[in-house]
Scaffold this motif. Structure first.
Motif, short mmCIF file in Angstrom:
data_model
loop_
_atom_site.label_atom_id
_atom_site.label_comp_id
_atom_site.label_asym_id
_atom_site.label_seq_id
_atom_site.Cartn_x
_atom_site.Cartn_y
_atom_site.Cartn_z
N UNK A 123 0.67 -1.28 -0.01
CA UNK A 123 0.17 0.01 -0.24
C UNK A 123 1.05 1.12 -0.07
N UNK A 124 0.67 2.17 -0.85
CA UNK A 124 -0.52 2.46 -1.35
C UNK A 124 -0.78 1.89 -2.82
N UNK A 125 -0.01 1.12 -3.26
CA UNK A 125 0.25 0.71 -4.59
C UNK A 125 -0.16 -0.48 -4.82
N UNK A 126 -0.84 -1.04 -4.12
CA UNK A 126 -1.36 -2.57 -4.00
C UNK A 126 -1.99 -2.96 -5.37
N UNK A 127 -2.92 -1.91 -5.73
CA UNK A 127 -3.78 -1.98 -6.80
C UNK A 127 -2.91 -1.96 -8.30
N UNK A 128 -2.10 -1.32 -8.12
CA UNK A 128 -1.22 -1.03 -9.57
C UNK A 128 -0.39 -2.19 -10.07
N UNK A 129 -0.61 -2.33 -11.14
CA UNK A 129 -0.06 -3.76 -12.09
C UNK A 129 1.35 -3.43 -11.86
N UNK A 130 2.41 -4.24 -11.76
CA UNK A 130 3.69 -4.36 -11.71
C UNK A 130 4.35 -5.58 -11.85
N UNK A 131 5.38 -5.54 -12.83
CA UNK A 131 6.34 -6.67 -12.92
C UNK A 131 7.61 -6.20 -12.54
N UNK A 132 8.16 -7.33 -11.71
CA UNK A 132 9.87 -7.08 -11.61
C UNK A 132 10.51 -7.56 -12.66
N UNK A 133 11.53 -6.42 -13.07
CA UNK A 133 12.56 -6.70 -13.96
C UNK A 133 13.79 -6.99 -13.16
N UNK A 134 14.68 -7.77 -13.39
CA UNK A 134 15.78 -7.72 -12.73
C UNK A 134 17.11 -8.45 -13.19
#
Length: 184
Positions: free
Chosen positions: A159-170
């Motif tokens: 939170x507050x980004x829990x609804x934002x789609x995100x991929x981990x690049x690494x």
């Protein structure tokens, strides 16, 4: 001024240092722009941008690291932020970036991110890094690929980004050691 003896990094065109009050105007422009802020939580008011601006200097004081302000050597102009970021609950050791729209497409982000990755691996004891990127953010995906990172899959942000789609690049420290040769 170098608050708290924090590091100052230099590349061919850039200075990376802890944020200073003089950086805020351009930071507020980034967060006030729907286009520039669309993948970092959306446009915010000036007062909300000020509170968010204070996060990075605070991270340096509390954690001993945070994103650097990226300054163009030739003009002294604030271009953006890049560097290590790991708030509570974050899915990994992030090297992130955000740049002012008038600096997009000039290679500043890759130059700054490479320097920040060098610093993080040398100083923080990290064995790997990620970049949390919205699946629709093609520009940041392209930058991650230029750095040698690969898509590791979807991650859940706190939170507050829990609804934002995100991929981990690494990538790992060893992979960066090889990939870094492209930036020499």
């Amino acid at each position: 001024m170098n608050p708290g003896n924090t590091p100052v990094l230099e590349t061919g065109r850039l200075i990376l240092r802890v944020s200073q009050a003089c950086d805020f105007e351009r930071f507020a422009e980034v967060l006030g722009s729907e286009e520039a802020a669309r993948y970092i939580g959306g446009a915010q008011s000036r007062s909300a941008a000020w509170r968010r601006f204070l996060q990075m200097p605070g991270a340096w004081v509390v954690q001993g690291f945070g994103m650097f302000s990226v300054i163009e050597k030739s003009s002294g102009r604030w271009l953006g932020q890049a560097g290590p970021w790991k708030p509570d609950g974050w899915p990994g050791n992030e090297i992130g970036w955000t740049f002012h729209p008038d600096s997009w497409g000039r290679g500043y982000a890759s130059e700054a991110a490479a320097a920040a990755m060098d610093w993080a691996f040398a100083n923080l004891g990290w064995d790997d890094v990620i970049h949390c990127i919205d699946p629709a953010n093609a520009a940041s995906q392209a930058l991650a690929q230029r750095l040698g990172s690969r898509n590791l899959g979807a991650v859940k942000l706190p939170a507050p980004y829990e609804d934002a789609p995100s991929d981990a690049w690494g990538q790992t420290r060893a992979e960066w050691s090889e990939n870094r040769k492209r930036f020499a």
